[in-house]
Design an enzyme around this catalytic site. Structure first.
Site, PDB file in Angstrom:
ATOM      1  N   HIS A  13      12.909   8.665   2.260  1.00 36.42           N
ATOM      2  CA  HIS A  13      12.929   7.205   2.316  1.00 36.42           C
ATOM      3  C   HIS A  13      12.876   6.563   0.940  1.00 36.42           C
ATOM      4  O   HIS A  13      13.078   5.359   0.801  1.00 36.42           O
ATOM      5  CB  HIS A  13      11.796   6.675   3.203  1.00 36.42           C
ATOM      6  CG  HIS A  13      10.433   6.972   2.669  1.00 36.42           C
ATOM      7  ND1 HIS A  13       9.852   8.219   2.795  1.00 36.42           N
ATOM      8  CD2 HIS A  13       9.552   6.209   2.011  1.00 36.42           C
ATOM      9  CE1 HIS A  13       8.654   8.199   2.229  1.00 36.42           C
ATOM     10  NE2 HIS A  13       8.443   6.997   1.745  1.00 36.42           N
TER      11      HIS A  13
ATOM     12  N   ALA B 155      15.495   4.341   8.379  1.00 37.88           N
ATOM     13  CA  ALA B 155      16.244   3.108   8.633  1.00 37.88           C
ATOM     14  C   ALA B 155      15.663   1.935   7.840  1.00 37.88           C
ATOM     15  O   ALA B 155      16.372   0.956   7.588  1.00 37.88           O
ATOM     16  CB  ALA B 155      16.259   2.795  10.127  1.00 37.88           C
TER      17      ALA B 155
ATOM     18  N   ARG C 154      -5.682  13.149  20.302  1.00 40.12           N
ATOM     19  CA  ARG C 154      -4.291  12.918  19.927  1.00 40.12           C
ATOM     20  C   ARG C 154      -3.346  12.919  21.129  1.00 40.12           C
ATOM     21  O   ARG C 154      -2.329  12.214  21.124  1.00 40.12           O
ATOM     22  CB  ARG C 154      -3.820  14.013  18.969  1.00 40.12           C
ATOM     23  CG  ARG C 154      -4.460  13.932  17.611  1.00 40.12           C
ATOM     24  CD  ARG C 154      -3.949  15.048  16.740  1.00 40.12           C
ATOM     25  NE  ARG C 154      -4.227  14.779  15.342  1.00 40.12           N
ATOM     26  CZ  ARG C 154      -3.435  15.163  14.345  1.00 40.12           C
ATOM     27  NH1 ARG C 154      -2.343  15.839  14.591  1.00 40.12           N
ATOM     28  NH2 ARG C 154      -3.739  14.880  13.102  1.00 40.12           N
TER      29      ARG C 154
ATOM     30  N   GLU D 178       3.156  17.474  15.012  1.00 44.64           N
ATOM     31  CA  GLU D 178       2.176  18.536  14.758  1.00 44.64           C
ATOM     32  C   GLU D 178       1.782  19.291  16.026  1.00 44.64           C
ATOM     33  O   GLU D 178       0.967  20.199  15.969  1.00 44.64           O
ATOM     34  CB  GLU D 178       0.935  17.955  14.063  1.00 44.64           C
ATOM     35  CG  GLU D 178       1.242  17.543  12.626  1.00 44.64           C
ATOM     36  CD  GLU D 178       0.067  16.951  11.876  1.00 44.64           C
ATOM     37  OE1 GLU D 178      -0.091  17.254  10.691  1.00 44.64           O
ATOM     38  OE2 GLU D 178      -0.709  16.175  12.474  1.00 44.64           O
TER      39      GLU D 178
ATOM     40  N   ARG E 199      -3.644  10.678   0.843  1.00 44.09           N
ATOM     41  CA  ARG E 199      -3.860  11.065   2.246  1.00 44.09           C
ATOM     42  C   ARG E 199      -4.317  12.522   2.335  1.00 44.09           C
ATOM     43  O   ARG E 199      -3.764  13.334   3.096  1.00 44.09           O
ATOM     44  CB  ARG E 199      -2.588  10.891   3.062  1.00 44.09           C
ATOM     45  CG  ARG E 199      -2.311   9.460   3.417  1.00 44.09           C
ATOM     46  CD  ARG E 199      -1.075   9.393   4.291  1.00 44.09           C
ATOM     47  NE  ARG E 199      -0.805   8.041   4.730  1.00 44.09           N
ATOM     48  CZ  ARG E 199       0.401   7.482   4.728  1.00 44.09           C
ATOM     49  NH1 ARG E 199       1.438   8.152   4.302  1.00 44.09           N
ATOM     50  NH2 ARG E 199       0.566   6.270   5.164  1.00 44.09           N
TER      51      ARG E 199
END
Ligand code: NAG
Ligand code: NAG
Ligand code: NAG
Ligand code: NAG
Length: 437
Positions: free
Chosen positions: A124, A150, A250, A319, A366
């Site tokens: 990106h 996008a 999750r 994941e 992160r």
């Protein structure tokens, strides 16, 4: 003083004098040596950095890049890779671009030609990083699907398109997602590329996915060897384990993807139904290498399609999706007993400091280390397929260093004559081999 004493005294005095003079000659010698060395050093130094010998825009190799191949005492490596990546802002002359940016436009061995690979690269930003990644893994007999987010700027996408148009085997995915971190869109991006890759003319054997901040450690030839070694030739590689309890939220609670921003958990009352077909959910890395037949299974089988739909409102489905399907007995190449094995990525997670690694010399983003040049020896020692993460802006030295190490290895392994444009560095003379005082 008797004569004998005098003789004795003069002898000892003479010895002392000899010792003294030896000491002085030693010191004199040392002094001269230091002088000579300084002269050589000072002469060598400005010569090596003289602007006449190096274009000013060209960054030298970092001094603490310890992994460069050895040179002689009289030479050192100079980068011949000093390009301005604004080059891609306008229309391209492809053969000129391939030459100027050191793309290897020939297959380097029969072994590689006989085992074509497919790559999915989701990007990106950071065009420079992408160009450097692509040229590191490019081979004319492989195939590359690029998924450009996008929401990436229009001119970024256009530059990537221009670059891809220079290669018959590099294309942009026919459908682009707005990718959200930890969202379903991230998984969908890979699947979009898979739909395109199965239609591509290249009869690739395995597909490997990458992001824009990955860089290879293995050469293409080494990837081909690794994919064909006993453990992996018939199997997909999806490192992971049964979903640990602390990861259950999750897939037990519904999540909502706020497109292009983030994923949020809905309230506890929004419980999800159990996974379809009684599937046991696994948890692992989002990186893989998959057999072509497995990809066809992903695209065609009911189990895979239903699991995909069920995963739409889960957290970070990439994941669990690949690793869960790779534990389904019927899936081609599945590894039902598989765990974390598979040397797919060198990553320094912040919580693995002191166990898997001794800390990040760059900085954590992160919880993942952005490598600096001091991390490069660790990366090379791990010898994973790829390392993650790099940035061309914050720690450019790390990439300069690993990139040259990698390219040098690739060229050493080649079974065909090397073209000079393939080299990213040349060995230059930094001082004269014969010293006259
Ligand atoms: C690269 O080229 C662009 C325009 O061609 C120029 O504006 C920019 O300053 C150059 N960057 C470097 C680092 O030379
Ligand atoms: C493209 O670059 C090559 C040199 O690499 C040159 O020979 C050729 O004339 C150029 N083509 C065009 C259309 O400019
Ligand atoms: C699975 O999909 C591939 C490509 O999408 C196709 O060529 C193949 O025939 C399909 N196989 C089955 C069993 O449907
Ligand atoms: C190296 O030797 C050449 C010729 O012998 C001479 O012209 C040149 O100045 C020398 N360079 C250095 C750095 O000593």
């Amino acid at each position: 003083m008797t004569l004998l004493q005098l003789k004795d005294w003069s002898a000892s005095w003479w010895t002392m004098l000899q010792l003294e003079s030896a000491k002085w000659s030693f010191l004199l010698c040392l002094g001269i040596s230091i002088l000579i060395c300084s002269v050589i050093y000072l002469k060598g130094k400005p010569y090596a950095q003289s602007p006449l010998h190096r274009s000013l825009s060209c960054r030298p190799f970092p001094e603490n890049c310890k992994v460069l191949p050895p040179t002689t005492t009289y030479t050192s490596w100079e980068r011949t890779e000093c390009q301005n990546f604004s080059y891609f802002n306008g229309p391209l002359n492809c053969s000129h671009m391939q030459h100027k940016f050191h793309f290897i436009m020939k297959t380097l061995s029969k072994e590689e030609e006989d085992y074509p690979l497919a790559f999915i690269i989701t990007i990106h930003k950071d065009l420079e990083m992408f160009v450097r990644l692509l040229r590191a893994i490019y081979a004319p007999h492989n195939v590359y699907c690029i998924h450009v987010d996008a929401k990436a700027p229009k001119d970024y996408r256009v530059s990537v398109e221009r670059l891809a148009d220079c290669f018959p085997n590099v294309f942009l995915s026919s459908v682009s997602e707005t990718v959200t971190y930890a969202g379903f869109s991230r998984l969908k991006a890979d699947i979009n590329c898979m739909e395109d890759l199965v239609k591509a003319p290249v009869k690739w054997k395995k597909v490997i996915n990458l992001c824009g901040q990955d860089f290879p450690v293995m050469s293409n030839l080494e990837l081909v060897w690794y994919m064909q070694d006993e453990e992996w030739i018939d199997n997909n590689m999806t490192p992971g384990i049964k979903q640990p309890t602390y990861m259950r939220y999750r897939t037990e609670i519904q999540h909502k993807e706020v497109t292009g921003q983030y994923v949020v958990a809905l309230s506890k009352s929004h419980k999800k139904t159990p996974a379809p077909h009684n599937l046991e959910i696994y948890f692992g890395t989002a990186y893989y290498s998959l057999k072509r037949e497995f990809v066809e299974y992903v695209l065609n089988s009911t189990v895979a399609k239903v699991l995909l739909e069920w995963s739409r409102d889960t957290y970070s489905p990439d994941e669990h999706y690949w690793v869960t399907l790779n534990h389904v007995k019927e899936a081609p190449g599945s590894k039902v007993e598989g765990g974390w094995e598979g040397n797919i990525r060198a990553i320094k997670w912040s919580d693995q400091k002191g166990t898997a690694h001794q800390g990040c010399n760059g900085r954590y983003v992160r919880d993942i280390c952005i490598y600096s040049v001091e991390d490069v020896p660790w990366i090379i020692e791990k010898n994973s397929m790829f390392a993650n993460k790099f940035e061309s802006t914050s720690f450019p030295d790390a990439l300069d260093c690993l990139e040259q190490w990698h390219r040098h290895k690739v060229l050493q392994q080649a079974k065909v004559p090397i073209q000079s444009s393939w080299k990213l560095a040349r060995e230059i003379k930094i001082r004269n081999a014969t010293i006259s005082v």
